[in-house]
Design a protein around this motif. Structure first.
Motif, PDB file in Angstrom:
ATOM      1  N   ARG A  46      -0.823   2.720  -5.142  1.00  0.00           N
ATOM      2  CA  ARG A  46      -0.351   2.866  -3.765  1.00  0.00           C
ATOM      3  C   ARG A  46      -1.307   3.802  -3.040  1.00  0.00           C
ATOM      4  NH1 ARG A  46       3.519   5.562  -6.745  1.00  0.00           N
ATOM      5  NH2 ARG A  46       5.036   3.919  -6.376  1.00  0.00           N
ATOM      6  N   ASP A  47      -1.221   3.808  -1.736  1.00  0.00           N
ATOM      7  CA  ASP A  47      -2.046   4.704  -0.924  1.00  0.00           C
ATOM      8  C   ASP A  47      -1.348   6.061  -0.866  1.00  0.00           C
ATOM      9  OD1 ASP A  47      -3.539   6.060   0.911  1.00  0.00           O
ATOM     10  OD2 ASP A  47      -3.280   4.625   2.544  1.00  0.00           O
ATOM     11  N   PRO A  48      -1.910   7.096  -1.518  1.00  0.00           N
ATOM     12  CA  PRO A  48      -1.207   8.389  -1.556  1.00  0.00           C
ATOM     13  C   PRO A  48      -1.100   9.053  -0.191  1.00  0.00           C
ATOM     14  CG  PRO A  48      -3.427   8.593  -2.469  1.00  0.00           C
ATOM     15  CD  PRO A  48      -3.181   7.137  -2.252  1.00  0.00           C
ATOM     16  N   GLY A  49      -1.984   8.666   0.745  1.00  0.00           N
ATOM     17  CA  GLY A  49      -1.948   9.289   2.066  1.00  0.00           C
ATOM     18  C   GLY A  49      -1.180   8.507   3.098  1.00  0.00           C
ATOM     19  N   ALA A  50      -0.557   7.411   2.684  1.00  0.00           N
ATOM     20  CA  ALA A  50       0.144   6.566   3.644  1.00  0.00           C
ATOM     21  C   ALA A  50       1.432   7.223   4.115  1.00  0.00           C
ATOM     22  CB  ALA A  50       0.463   5.207   3.021  1.00  0.00           C
ATOM     23  N   GLY A  51       1.715   7.073   5.388  1.00  0.00           N
ATOM     24  CA  GLY A  51       2.954   7.591   5.934  1.00  0.00           C
ATOM     25  C   GLY A  51       4.070   6.568   5.825  1.00  0.00           C
ATOM     26  N   LEU A  82       6.808  -7.299  -8.244  1.00  0.00           N
ATOM     27  CA  LEU A  82       7.972  -7.584  -9.077  1.00  0.00           C
ATOM     28  C   LEU A  82       9.182  -7.969  -8.228  1.00  0.00           C
ATOM     29  CD1 LEU A  82       7.638  -4.762 -11.767  1.00  0.00           C
ATOM     30  CD2 LEU A  82       7.162  -7.204 -12.033  1.00  0.00           C
ATOM     31  N   ALA A  83       9.365  -7.275  -7.113  1.00  0.00           N
ATOM     32  CA  ALA A  83      10.473  -7.628  -6.214  1.00  0.00           C
ATOM     33  C   ALA A  83      10.280  -9.032  -5.649  1.00  0.00           C
ATOM     34  CB  ALA A  83      10.567  -6.603  -5.083  1.00  0.00           C
ATOM     35  N   GLY A  84       9.050  -9.334  -5.259  1.00  0.00           N
ATOM     36  CA  GLY A  84       8.771 -10.663  -4.725  1.00  0.00           C
ATOM     37  C   GLY A  84       8.938 -11.753  -5.768  1.00  0.00           C
ATOM     38  N   ALA A  85       8.526 -11.469  -7.005  1.00  0.00           N
ATOM     39  CA  ALA A  85       8.659 -12.457  -8.084  1.00  0.00           C
ATOM     40  C   ALA A  85      10.128 -12.769  -8.358  1.00  0.00           C
ATOM     41  CB  ALA A  85       7.980 -11.948  -9.348  1.00  0.00           C
ATOM     42  N   ALA A  86      10.959 -11.728  -8.389  1.00  0.00           N
ATOM     43  CA  ALA A  86      12.395 -11.948  -8.621  1.00  0.00           C
ATOM     44  C   ALA A  86      13.008 -12.770  -7.490  1.00  0.00           C
ATOM     45  CB  ALA A  86      13.112 -10.600  -8.748  1.00  0.00           C
ATOM     46  N   ALA A  87      12.631 -12.436  -6.252  1.00  0.00           N
ATOM     47  CA  ALA A  87      13.154 -13.179  -5.106  1.00  0.00           C
ATOM     48  C   ALA A  87      12.658 -14.626  -5.111  1.00  0.00           C
ATOM     49  CB  ALA A  87      12.737 -12.484  -3.808  1.00  0.00           C
ATOM     50  N   ASP A 104       0.826  -1.207   0.000  1.00  0.00           N
ATOM     51  CA  ASP A 104       0.000   0.000   0.000  1.00  0.00           C
ATOM     52  C   ASP A 104       0.864   1.262   0.000  1.00  0.00           C
ATOM     53  OD1 ASP A 104      -2.339  -1.465   0.030  1.00  0.00           O
ATOM     54  OD2 ASP A 104      -2.589  -1.369   2.205  1.00  0.00           O
ATOM     55  N   ARG A 105       2.052   1.165   0.558  1.00  0.00           N
ATOM     56  CA  ARG A 105       2.916   2.339   0.706  1.00  0.00           C
ATOM     57  C   ARG A 105       3.870   2.532  -0.465  1.00  0.00           C
ATOM     58  NH1 ARG A 105       1.123   1.323   5.684  1.00  0.00           N
ATOM     59  NH2 ARG A 105       1.294   2.921   7.303  1.00  0.00           N
ATOM     60  N   ILE A 106       4.563   1.471  -0.891  1.00  0.00           N
ATOM     61  CA  ILE A 106       5.592   1.638  -1.923  1.00  0.00           C
ATOM     62  C   ILE A 106       5.069   1.334  -3.325  1.00  0.00           C
ATOM     63  CG2 ILE A 106       7.362   1.004  -0.242  1.00  0.00           C
ATOM     64  CD1 ILE A 106       7.683  -1.632  -1.807  1.00  0.00           C
ATOM     65  N   GLY A 107       3.881   0.756  -3.417  1.00  0.00           N
ATOM     66  CA  GLY A 107       3.327   0.398  -4.708  1.00  0.00           C
ATOM     67  C   GLY A 107       3.190  -1.105  -4.832  1.00  0.00           C
ATOM     68  N   ALA A 161     -13.085  -3.048   2.230  1.00  0.00           N
ATOM     69  CA  ALA A 161     -12.037  -2.067   2.517  1.00  0.00           C
ATOM     70  C   ALA A 161     -11.993  -1.007   1.424  1.00  0.00           C
ATOM     71  CB  ALA A 161     -10.680  -2.764   2.599  1.00  0.00           C
ATOM     72  N   PRO A 162     -11.612   0.222   1.768  1.00  0.00           N
ATOM     73  CA  PRO A 162     -11.414   1.240   0.729  1.00  0.00           C
ATOM     74  C   PRO A 162     -10.258   0.855  -0.171  1.00  0.00           C
ATOM     75  CG  PRO A 162     -10.629   2.023   2.867  1.00  0.00           C
ATOM     76  CD  PRO A 162     -11.345   0.744   3.119  1.00  0.00           C
ATOM     77  N   PRO A 163     -10.244   1.324  -1.434  1.00  0.00           N
ATOM     78  CA  PRO A 163      -9.200   0.898  -2.385  1.00  0.00           C
ATOM     79  C   PRO A 163      -7.778   1.104  -1.883  1.00  0.00           C
ATOM     80  CG  PRO A 163     -10.948   2.084  -3.527  1.00  0.00           C
ATOM     81  CD  PRO A 163     -11.240   2.219  -2.066  1.00  0.00           C
ATOM     82  N   GLU A 164      -7.544   2.200  -1.142  1.00  0.00           N
ATOM     83  CA  GLU A 164      -6.179   2.465  -0.691  1.00  0.00           C
ATOM     84  C   GLU A 164      -5.729   1.495   0.403  1.00  0.00           C
ATOM     85  OE1 GLU A 164      -8.971   5.176   1.622  1.00  0.00           O
ATOM     86  OE2 GLU A 164      -8.690   4.533  -0.461  1.00  0.00           O
ATOM     87  N   LYS A 165      -6.675   0.758   1.005  1.00  0.00           N
ATOM     88  CA  LYS A 165      -6.344  -0.227   2.034  1.00  0.00           C
ATOM     89  C   LYS A 165      -6.473  -1.656   1.515  1.00  0.00           C
ATOM     90  CE  LYS A 165      -5.812   2.950   5.224  1.00  0.00           C
ATOM     91  NZ  LYS A 165      -4.474   3.267   5.770  1.00  0.00           N
ATOM     92  N   ALA A 166      -6.549  -1.817   0.217  1.00  0.00           N
ATOM     93  CA  ALA A 166      -6.777  -3.145  -0.364  1.00  0.00           C
ATOM     94  C   ALA A 166      -5.648  -4.116  -0.019  1.00  0.00           C
ATOM     95  CB  ALA A 166      -6.938  -3.043  -1.875  1.00  0.00           C
ATOM     96  N   GLY A 167      -4.418  -3.627   0.031  1.00  0.00           N
ATOM     97  CA  GLY A 167      -3.297  -4.501   0.350  1.00  0.00           C
ATOM     98  C   GLY A 167      -3.410  -5.065   1.752  1.00  0.00           C
ATOM     99  N   ALA A 168      -3.721  -4.204   2.715  1.00  0.00           N
ATOM    100  CA  ALA A 168      -3.861  -4.666   4.097  1.00  0.00           C
ATOM    101  C   ALA A 168      -5.032  -5.626   4.237  1.00  0.00           C
ATOM    102  CB  ALA A 168      -4.042  -3.470   5.033  1.00  0.00           C
TER     103      ALA A 168
END
Length: 502
Positions: free
Chosen positions: A195-200, A84-89, A75-78, A387-394
């Motif tokens: 990503r969540d644009p409002g995420a800290g 893609l990072a997980g697929a490579a790993a 949600d934070r980094i995209g 969940a709202p779209p920006e919280k879909a990952g969580a």
């Protein structure tokens, strides 16, 4: 009208769904093929019994521990970047696992696979949630996503059997490499970034507390039913619960928590998570007993046993696809409840299985599998849709965590109930009166040990021991089936209560 048209997914999104379906299929395929490969890798690497358990279990530990963290990180980094990072790993760890030269090396590779898998699962589901904003399209897309798990389960025994008959045990791990290469090549062109644009910033203490909660609790769930109340799993359980309490307190204080506890304020969300937990716990336990029945009671070789499981898996695939379409005409809660009742009927039918009725077992397994398809698809859609779209990952990570913990609970608790029923029946069995004490102790442990022990006994005694062991095993199977019927019926009631429209 224009807004609705803009929200509808087009060809690019549906092609992107096909790309996202590939790693989903792979993750479920990996679970089934590993069990087939264990005897082969054990002969080569010669792991201890404890190391063998870690080779099997460490993957699930890591997934359960890291899902919430990775879902929120996406949600934070995209979500595409994390995928893609997980697929490579995952691809790199697959190669490491395939060419492992020691048990320790394979355990380390499986650890990396679990962490990488935890990035893939919530990323695929949250991307689907964002790509398909229309509820009807999203339900169908999640149905396709859930179906790929079913396809992996169906293909696993067959593909694994073919690979192990023609190649070395490491070939089963190399299945992941071409899939991840395709994903890495196609994702930048077909998958949008969200990503969540409002995420800290990611709160590191919360990450550490979430791991300190889920990893020890998952470990304790797996260890306590098998070895009893030993100090280590009890300490792990207490530590996990204490860390969980600290995690909840911290989330309530933070302006940008790792896990938004407000999600649990939604009744439908809570109910769907609990239904997923119950459903996966019953399926995880009964699958182990069914595969053992086919091979050790019915006497089928692994390949034929896998082919027998194709029919139930096809039922699972069909109902997974049909559920979202049916939910367009009937309230999703009603479809969910009806599916749970169908699974309960399958479990009830399984309580009537004997050693001479493998077709009855297959019919019962078909019904409970057919009922579980809509449960996975609709519960996942209800969790993500709440969940709202920006919280879909969580939200998707919580759904996946519920399923993983359900599998662990089912195998640990219901599996132990079935094993206890077997051991109880064999402890007082007169069939062991003429068996040497050391061999009799092994027969009382499990049906697999009984089959191996019987090979060294004379014909009349071997038949006597095997007959008693098979009957005891079926007693354990029917006990687990009865518990599954009760749990699924209770989940159906829960679905009616929690998924009612306001």
């Amino acid at each position: 009208m224009r807004t609705d048209i803009e929200r509808m997914a087009g060809p690019k999104e549906w092609i992107g769904l096909a790309v996202l379906a590939l790693p989903t299929l792979l993750l479920s395929l990996d679970v089934t093929v590993l069990h087939l490969a264990v005897p082969h890798l054990s002969a080569d690497l010669k792991p201890s019994s404890t190391q063998t358990l870690w080779i099997i279990d460490i993957y699930g530990f890591m997934i359960a521990g890291f899902l919430v963290t990775m879902g929120t990180l996406g949600d934070r980094i995209g979500r595409r970047r994390l995928l893609l990072a997980g697929a490579a790993a995952f691809g790199a760890a697959s190669v490491l696992a395939a060419y492992s030269t020691s048990a320790e090396m394979l355990i380390a590779a499986r650890t990396l696979l679990g962490v990488a898998g935890a990035t893939i699962m919530p990323s695929t589901l949250s991307l689907i949630s964002n790509m398909f904003r229309d509820p009807r399209q999203r339900g169908l897309a999640i149905g396709v996503w859930a179906t790929m798990f079913s396809v992996g389960i169906a293909l696993g025994p067959v593909v694994g059997g073919l690979l192990l008959e023609n190649f070395w045990w490491g070939s089963v791990f190399l299945l992941g490499v071409p899939v991840m290469v395709i994903l890495l090549a196609a994702a930048p062109f077909l998958l949008p970034e969200f990503r969540d644009p409002g995420a800290g910033r990611l709160d590191l203490p919360s990450v550490l507390l979430s791991l300190a909660t889920l990893l020890p609790i998952t470990f304790a769930i797996k260890e306590l039913p098998v070895y009893g109340p030993r100090p280590l799993p009890l300490i792990a359980l207490a530590a996990g619960l204490a860390a969980g309490a600290a995690f909840v307190r911290r989330q309530r204080r933070l302006a940008e928590p790792l896990l938004d506890l407000k999600l649990f304020g939604n009744r439908a969300f809570r109910g769907a998570l609990l239904i997923m937990l119950i459903s996966m716990s019953t399926l995880g336990a009964v699958y182990l007993f069914v595969t053992q029945y086919l091979q050790l009671v019915a006497g089928l070789p692994p390949m034929r046993a896998g082919l027998w499981l194709l029919a139930p898996a096809i039922g699972l695939i069909v109902t997974s696809m049909a559920a979202p379409l049916l939910a367009r005409r009937i309230p999703a809660g009603h479809v969910l409840a009806g599916s749970l009742v169908l699974s309960a009927v399958g479990f009830a039918l399984m309580t009537q299985v004997t050693a001479a009725t493998p077709l009855l077992l297959l019919a019962a397994f078909f019904l409970l599998y057919a009922g579980s398809g809509p449960v996975t698809a609709l519960s996942t859609d209800l969790v993500v849709g709440a969940a709202p779209p920006e919280k879909a990952g969580a939200a998707s990570a919580l759904g996946e965590t519920s399923g993983e913990l359900g599998l662990a609970l089912g195998i640990a608790i219901l599996g132990s109930v079935g094993t206890a029923a077997y051991r109880g029946a064999m402890t007082g069995s007169s069939a062991l009166d003429d068996v040497p004490a050391a061999a009799a102790d092994g027969v009382r442990e499990s049906l697999a040990t009984a089959v191996a022990t019987a090979d060294g006994l004379g014909a009349p005694l071997a038949g006597q021991v095997l007959g008693a062991a098979k009957e005891a095993f079926i007693g354990g199977l029917t006990t687990v089936a009865a518990a599954g019927a009760v749990l699924m019926a209770g989940a159906a009631v829960l679905a009616v209560i929690t998924q009612r429209r306001p």
